[in-house]
Design an enzyme around this catalytic site. Sequence first.
Site, PDB file in Angstrom:
ATOM      1  N   CYS A 155       0.872  -1.177   0.000  1.00 54.72           N
ATOM      2  CA  CYS A 155       0.000   0.000   0.000  1.00 54.72           C
ATOM      3  C   CYS A 155       0.910   1.229   0.000  1.00 54.72           C
ATOM      4  O   CYS A 155       1.757   1.380   0.877  1.00 54.72           O
ATOM      5  CB  CYS A 155      -0.896  -0.024   1.238  1.00 54.72           C
ATOM      6  SG  CYS A 155      -2.345   0.996   1.113  1.00 54.72           S
ATOM      7  N   HIS A 156       0.757   2.085  -0.988  1.00 49.97           N
ATOM      8  CA  HIS A 156       1.647   3.244  -1.091  1.00 49.97           C
ATOM      9  C   HIS A 156       1.119   4.420  -0.266  1.00 49.97           C
ATOM     10  O   HIS A 156      -0.086   4.558  -0.083  1.00 49.97           O
ATOM     11  CB  HIS A 156       1.837   3.642  -2.555  1.00 49.97           C
ATOM     12  CG  HIS A 156       0.560   3.960  -3.265  1.00 49.97           C
ATOM     13  ND1 HIS A 156      -0.310   2.989  -3.705  1.00 49.97           N
ATOM     14  CD2 HIS A 156      -0.001   5.140  -3.594  1.00 49.97           C
ATOM     15  CE1 HIS A 156      -1.354   3.560  -4.282  1.00 49.97           C
ATOM     16  NE2 HIS A 156      -1.195   4.871  -4.233  1.00 49.97           N
ATOM     17  N   ASP A 178      -8.425  -1.849  23.854  1.00 48.19           N
ATOM     18  CA  ASP A 178      -7.333  -1.721  24.816  1.00 48.19           C
ATOM     19  C   ASP A 178      -7.781  -0.989  26.077  1.00 48.19           C
ATOM     20  O   ASP A 178      -7.434  -1.381  27.188  1.00 48.19           O
ATOM     21  CB  ASP A 178      -6.160  -0.991  24.162  1.00 48.19           C
ATOM     22  CG  ASP A 178      -4.931  -0.968  25.057  1.00 48.19           C
ATOM     23  OD1 ASP A 178      -4.629  -2.005  25.681  1.00 48.19           O
ATOM     24  OD2 ASP A 178      -4.277   0.084  25.119  1.00 48.19           O
ATOM     25  N   MET A 235      -8.381   1.878   1.909  1.00 48.01           N
ATOM     26  CA  MET A 235      -7.500   1.229   2.876  1.00 48.01           C
ATOM     27  C   MET A 235      -7.215   2.158   4.054  1.00 48.01           C
ATOM     28  O   MET A 235      -7.180   1.714   5.197  1.00 48.01           O
ATOM     29  CB  MET A 235      -6.194   0.777   2.217  1.00 48.01           C
ATOM     30  CG  MET A 235      -6.393  -0.331   1.190  1.00 48.01           C
ATOM     31  SD  MET A 235      -7.344  -1.737   1.816  1.00 48.01           S
ATOM     32  CE  MET A 235      -6.317  -2.307   3.136  1.00 48.01           C
ATOM     33  N   GLU A 236      -7.052   3.427   3.780  1.00 47.79           N
ATOM     34  CA  GLU A 236      -6.808   4.390   4.853  1.00 47.79           C
ATOM     35  C   GLU A 236      -8.004   4.463   5.802  1.00 47.79           C
ATOM     36  O   GLU A 236      -7.839   4.508   7.021  1.00 47.79           O
ATOM     37  CB  GLU A 236      -6.491   5.766   4.262  1.00 47.79           C
ATOM     38  CG  GLU A 236      -5.110   5.875   3.649  1.00 47.79           C
ATOM     39  CD  GLU A 236      -4.937   5.158   2.306  1.00 47.79           C
ATOM     40  OE1 GLU A 236      -3.786   5.028   1.874  1.00 47.79           O
ATOM     41  OE2 GLU A 236      -5.923   4.721   1.697  1.00 47.79           O
TER      42      GLU A 236
END
Length: 94
Positions: A13-14, A64, A49-50
């Site tokens: 992924c760039h 968490d 993707m981001e």
Amino acid sequence: MAAKRTSDVVPLCHPLPLDAVEISLCFDDPRAVVIEAVVRATARTGVEMEALVAVSAAALAIYDMCKSIDQDMVVERVQLEEKTGGTRGDYSRS
């Protein structure tokens, strides 16, 4: 910040110059959190993707922070709902 680091997390992924990243949390159900990411870029490529990495990182941060209260939590259904632009054009989940 996770959206900006997508190329460090996802192989092949760039990196992209992002114009905006917005994360929203919805607590309609007391036992669930709906996380939505809206990512914008003027680059001639999609930013799916981001957005997916941003949502995943937010879900893991919530996990968490809450794991001491409930270790049975589940992170599920990270999915693309809608996108506009990019080389493949618009998409909307039916």
